[in-house]
Design a protein around this motif. Structure first.
Motif, PDB file in Angstrom:
ATOM      1  N   PHE A 253       0.841  -1.195   0.000  1.00 19.59           N
ATOM      2  CA  PHE A 253       0.000   0.000   0.000  1.00 19.59           C
ATOM      3  C   PHE A 253       0.878   1.246   0.000  1.00 19.59           C
ATOM      4  O   PHE A 253       1.962   1.241   0.604  1.00 19.59           O
ATOM      5  CB  PHE A 253      -0.894   0.054   1.246  1.00 19.59           C
ATOM      6  N   LEU A 254       0.405   2.297  -0.645  1.00 24.23           N
ATOM      7  CA  LEU A 254       1.022   3.614  -0.533  1.00 24.23           C
ATOM      8  C   LEU A 254       0.167   4.421   0.435  1.00 24.23           C
ATOM      9  O   LEU A 254      -0.984   4.741   0.133  1.00 24.23           O
ATOM     10  CB  LEU A 254       1.097   4.315  -1.891  1.00 24.23           C
ATOM     11  N   VAL A 255       0.720   4.715   1.613  1.00 24.73           N
ATOM     12  CA  VAL A 255      -0.030   5.402   2.659  1.00 24.73           C
ATOM     13  C   VAL A 255       0.391   6.871   2.680  1.00 24.73           C
ATOM     14  O   VAL A 255       1.588   7.186   2.688  1.00 24.73           O
ATOM     15  CB  VAL A 255       0.224   4.752   4.034  1.00 24.73           C
ATOM     16  N   HIS A 256      -0.588   7.757   2.714  1.00 22.85           N
ATOM     17  CA  HIS A 256      -0.312   9.197   2.681  1.00 22.85           C
ATOM     18  C   HIS A 256      -0.100   9.711   4.112  1.00 22.85           C
ATOM     19  O   HIS A 256      -0.932  10.431   4.675  1.00 22.85           O
ATOM     20  CB  HIS A 256      -1.458   9.943   1.995  1.00 22.85           C
ATOM     21  N   GLN A 265       2.329   3.254  14.615  1.00 23.55           N
ATOM     22  CA  GLN A 265       0.992   2.680  14.682  1.00 23.55           C
ATOM     23  C   GLN A 265       0.977   1.170  14.437  1.00 23.55           C
ATOM     24  O   GLN A 265       0.020   0.500  14.820  1.00 23.55           O
ATOM     25  CB  GLN A 265       0.077   3.350  13.642  1.00 23.55           C
ATOM     26  N   ILE A 266       2.019   0.650  13.787  1.00 22.14           N
ATOM     27  CA  ILE A 266       2.031  -0.754  13.391  1.00 22.14           C
ATOM     28  C   ILE A 266       3.207  -1.469  14.051  1.00 22.14           C
ATOM     29  O   ILE A 266       4.343  -1.012  13.930  1.00 22.14           O
ATOM     30  CB  ILE A 266       2.150  -0.905  11.857  1.00 22.14           C
ATOM     31  N   PRO A 267       2.997  -2.599  14.725  1.00 17.47           N
ATOM     32  CA  PRO A 267       4.123  -3.369  15.269  1.00 17.47           C
ATOM     33  C   PRO A 267       5.047  -3.815  14.133  1.00 17.47           C
ATOM     34  O   PRO A 267       4.608  -4.108  13.020  1.00 17.47           O
ATOM     35  CB  PRO A 267       3.436  -4.573  15.935  1.00 17.47           C
ATOM     36  N   ALA A 268       6.335  -3.868  14.429  1.00 12.62           N
ATOM     37  CA  ALA A 268       7.306  -4.259  13.404  1.00 12.62           C
ATOM     38  C   ALA A 268       7.057  -5.662  12.881  1.00 12.62           C
ATOM     39  O   ALA A 268       7.409  -5.985  11.745  1.00 12.62           O
ATOM     40  CB  ALA A 268       8.720  -4.154  13.978  1.00 12.62           C
ATOM     41  N   SER A 269       6.450  -6.519  13.706  1.00 11.53           N
ATOM     42  CA  SER A 269       6.176  -7.886  13.275  1.00 11.53           C
ATOM     43  C   SER A 269       4.929  -7.980  12.395  1.00 11.53           C
ATOM     44  O   SER A 269       4.633  -9.048  11.859  1.00 11.53           O
ATOM     45  CB  SER A 269       6.002  -8.794  14.497  1.00 11.53           C
ATOM     46  N   ALA A 270       4.183  -6.875  12.249  1.00 12.50           N
ATOM     47  CA  ALA A 270       2.938  -6.900  11.483  1.00 12.50           C
ATOM     48  C   ALA A 270       3.085  -6.310  10.089  1.00 12.50           C
ATOM     49  O   ALA A 270       2.278  -6.611   9.201  1.00 12.50           O
ATOM     50  CB  ALA A 270       1.830  -6.156  12.228  1.00 12.50           C
ATOM     51  N   ALA A 271       4.075  -5.472   9.863  1.00 10.81           N
ATOM     52  CA  ALA A 271       4.222  -4.843   8.550  1.00 10.81           C
ATOM     53  C   ALA A 271       5.605  -4.233   8.411  1.00 10.81           C
ATOM     54  O   ALA A 271       6.246  -3.873   9.405  1.00 10.81           O
ATOM     55  CB  ALA A 271       3.157  -3.767   8.336  1.00 10.81           C
ATOM     56  N   VAL A 272       6.047  -4.116   7.165  1.00 11.90           N
ATOM     57  CA  VAL A 272       7.282  -3.398   6.839  1.00 11.90           C
ATOM     58  C   VAL A 272       6.876  -2.027   6.318  1.00 11.90           C
ATOM     59  O   VAL A 272       6.045  -1.924   5.407  1.00 11.90           O
ATOM     60  CB  VAL A 272       8.098  -4.150   5.774  1.00 11.90           C
ATOM     61  N   VAL A 273       7.450  -0.974   6.889  1.00 11.83           N
ATOM     62  CA  VAL A 273       7.126   0.396   6.481  1.00 11.83           C
ATOM     63  C   VAL A 273       8.365   1.013   5.846  1.00 11.83           C
ATOM     64  O   VAL A 273       9.417   1.106   6.483  1.00 11.83           O
ATOM     65  CB  VAL A 273       6.668   1.246   7.689  1.00 11.83           C
ATOM     66  N   ARG A 274       8.239   1.428   4.581  1.00  5.85           N
ATOM     67  CA  ARG A 274       9.361   2.005   3.841  1.00  5.85           C
ATOM     68  C   ARG A 274       9.060   3.466   3.497  1.00  5.85           C
ATOM     69  O   ARG A 274       7.971   3.781   3.017  1.00  5.85           O
ATOM     70  CB  ARG A 274       9.614   1.225   2.548  1.00  5.85           C
ATOM     71  N   ARG A 275      10.009   4.307   3.734  1.00  8.10           N
ATOM     72  CA  ARG A 275       9.835   5.734   3.473  1.00  8.10           C
ATOM     73  C   ARG A 275       9.713   6.002   1.975  1.00  8.10           C
ATOM     74  O   ARG A 275      10.487   5.476   1.167  1.00  8.10           O
ATOM     75  CB  ARG A 275      11.025   6.505   4.046  1.00  8.10           C
ATOM     76  N   ARG A 276       8.732   6.826   1.613  1.00  9.16           N
ATOM     77  CA  ARG A 276       8.555   7.273   0.224  1.00  9.16           C
ATOM     78  C   ARG A 276       8.377   8.792   0.250  1.00  9.16           C
ATOM     79  O   ARG A 276       7.273   9.303   0.150  1.00  9.16           O
ATOM     80  CB  ARG A 276       7.342   6.600  -0.416  1.00  9.16           C
ATOM     81  N   GLY A 277       9.473   9.503   0.427  1.00 11.57           N
ATOM     82  CA  GLY A 277       9.407  10.941   0.575  1.00 11.57           C
ATOM     83  C   GLY A 277       9.116  11.325   2.015  1.00 11.57           C
ATOM     84  O   GLY A 277       9.185  10.513   2.931  1.00 11.57           O
ATOM     85  N   THR A 278       8.785  12.598   2.211  1.00  6.51           N
ATOM     86  CA  THR A 278       8.597  13.106   3.573  1.00  6.51           C
ATOM     87  C   THR A 278       7.205  12.853   4.129  1.00  6.51           C
ATOM     88  O   THR A 278       7.026  12.797   5.352  1.00  6.51           O
ATOM     89  CB  THR A 278       8.873  14.619   3.614  1.00  6.51           C
ATOM     90  N   ASP A 279       6.198  12.723   3.251  1.00  6.97           N
ATOM     91  CA  ASP A 279       4.829  12.621   3.751  1.00  6.97           C
ATOM     92  C   ASP A 279       4.083  11.390   3.256  1.00  6.97           C
ATOM     93  O   ASP A 279       2.863  11.303   3.353  1.00  6.97           O
ATOM     94  CB  ASP A 279       4.025  13.865   3.372  1.00  6.97           C
ATOM     95  N   ARG A 280       4.832  10.422   2.705  1.00  9.86           N
ATOM     96  CA  ARG A 280       4.209   9.176   2.266  1.00  9.86           C
ATOM     97  C   ARG A 280       5.124   8.004   2.597  1.00  9.86           C
ATOM     98  O   ARG A 280       6.326   8.164   2.809  1.00  9.86           O
ATOM     99  CB  ARG A 280       3.915   9.198   0.761  1.00  9.86           C
TER     100      ARG A 280
END
Length: 339
Positions: A253-256, A265-280
């Motif tokens: 997903f692309l989250v804004h 908001q998300i435990p590290a074991s539940a999802a991988v979050v990758r930076r896409r710029g400063t606000d996404r």
């Protein structure tokens, strides 16, 4: 400047650096140490004798595969720990590495990793006569709380040594309803917010795998050495496996919203979050079904877009029609804004 004191200080710093190198891996050749320290092999030999004089048991072996090795001694090196302090420290580290949790029950990921790193260093110089006492005392210590899943501290130590020394490991592991023996080249131990994992090269499956340490039984280190292979980033590989590959459905997903906001908001074991710029940011996750994936991202409260898979977009539209139909019988309230 006093030339004599400057020379002594330089020698002391070099000897301490040499000690640190000997603690990093099992065996170094004289030329390897000389290159790392920027001195001659003769100076290395003199510094090795200085360490021996201080009580550090540095062994030397000749021939192919020989070199210098820091081994367990008959006495602890000076200025480290006496027997009682060594036992107390080892027990505390074993318990901390095996079941790290804070008093409120949440996982203390960093403390568990630090405990294991410190324990592998202490293991280098812990005399064999103290190890039985450490194991006996460790067995008498328990903990409670909702922290990381407890694991056998001895299994952690065996795996940590094998990673450090570059030797194969064997253990029994459940998979698809049966327990099989696995032969691996261990690379790194990784601690998540809930569990310990081993990233290793599975010799029978000819690929990288991550294993939950709490599911292992019969953990042993073999005598076979291996040359390290090009390896993936250990923490990233394990996290993606836990959060995504372990499930029948995966999505991107692309989250804004800023990456730091979503990570909180998300435990590290539940999802991988990758930076896409400063606000996404990009969120990679897995679940048993498509609806669960949509629900988890929707509840974050941010605008988002489906990147993959295509059928997830179809499911979003179907759910949107269902929700619109469910609210059609209720007149819209003028004071409520659309998100």
């Amino acid at each position: 400047m006093d030339v004599t004191s400057s020379t002594e200080r330089g020698t002391t710093e070099r000897v301490l650096t040499l000690l640190g190198l000997l603690q990093q891996r099992q065996t170094w050749t004289g030329p390897q140490l000389a290159e790392r320290l920027g001195v001659t092999p003769r100076t290395v030999r003199r510094d090795i004798e200085r360490l021996r004089t201080l009580g550090y048991p540095v062994h030397a072996a000749q021939g192919t595969g020989g070199g210098y090795r820091l081994g367990p001694g008959q006495e602890l090196p000076p200025l480290l720990l006496d027997d009682e302090e060594a036992i107390a420290t080892a027990v505390a580290l074993l318990v901390g590495a095996g079941n790290a949790s804070r008093p409120d029950g949440t996982a203390a990921t960093g403390s568990g990793e630090a405990a294991l790193r410190a324990l592998t260093k202490l293991d280098q110089v812990l005399p064999a006569r103290l190890r039985h006492e450490v194991r006996a005392l460790t067995a008498s210590v328990e903990s409670f709380g909702r922290g990381r899943t407890p694991v056998d501290p001895e299994a952690l130590m065996t795996l940590a040594r094998a990673c450090r020394d570059g030797v194969e490991t064997g253990f029994d592991y459940p998979s698809r309803g049966e327990v099989t023996e696995r032969r691996t080249e261990p690379y790194r131990l990784v601690a998540s917010d809930r569990r310990w994992y081993l990233l290793a090269y599975d010799l029978d499956r000819d690929d990288w795998r991550s294993f939950r340490v709490d599911r292992m039984t019969g953990v042993s280190a073999r005598t076979w050495r291996f040359s390290p292979r090009p390896a993936p980033d250990a923490a990233a590989y394990v996290q993606e496996g836990v959060a995504s590959r372990a499930y029948p459905h995966q999505a991107r997903f692309l989250v804004h919203a800023p990456a730091d906001t979503v990570r909180a908001q998300i435990p590290a074991s539940a999802a991988v979050v990758r930076r896409r710029g400063t606000d996404r940011c990009e969120v990679v996750s897995g679940a048993a079904g498509l609806d669960a994936l949509i629900m988890h991202v929707l509840l974050l409260g941010h605008a988002f877009e489906v990147l993959d898979p295509p059928e997830l977009g179809d499911r979003c539209r179907a759910l949107a029609r269902t929700l619109l139909a469910a609210g059609a019988a209720v007149p819209p309230r003028p004071d409520v804004r659309e998100p």
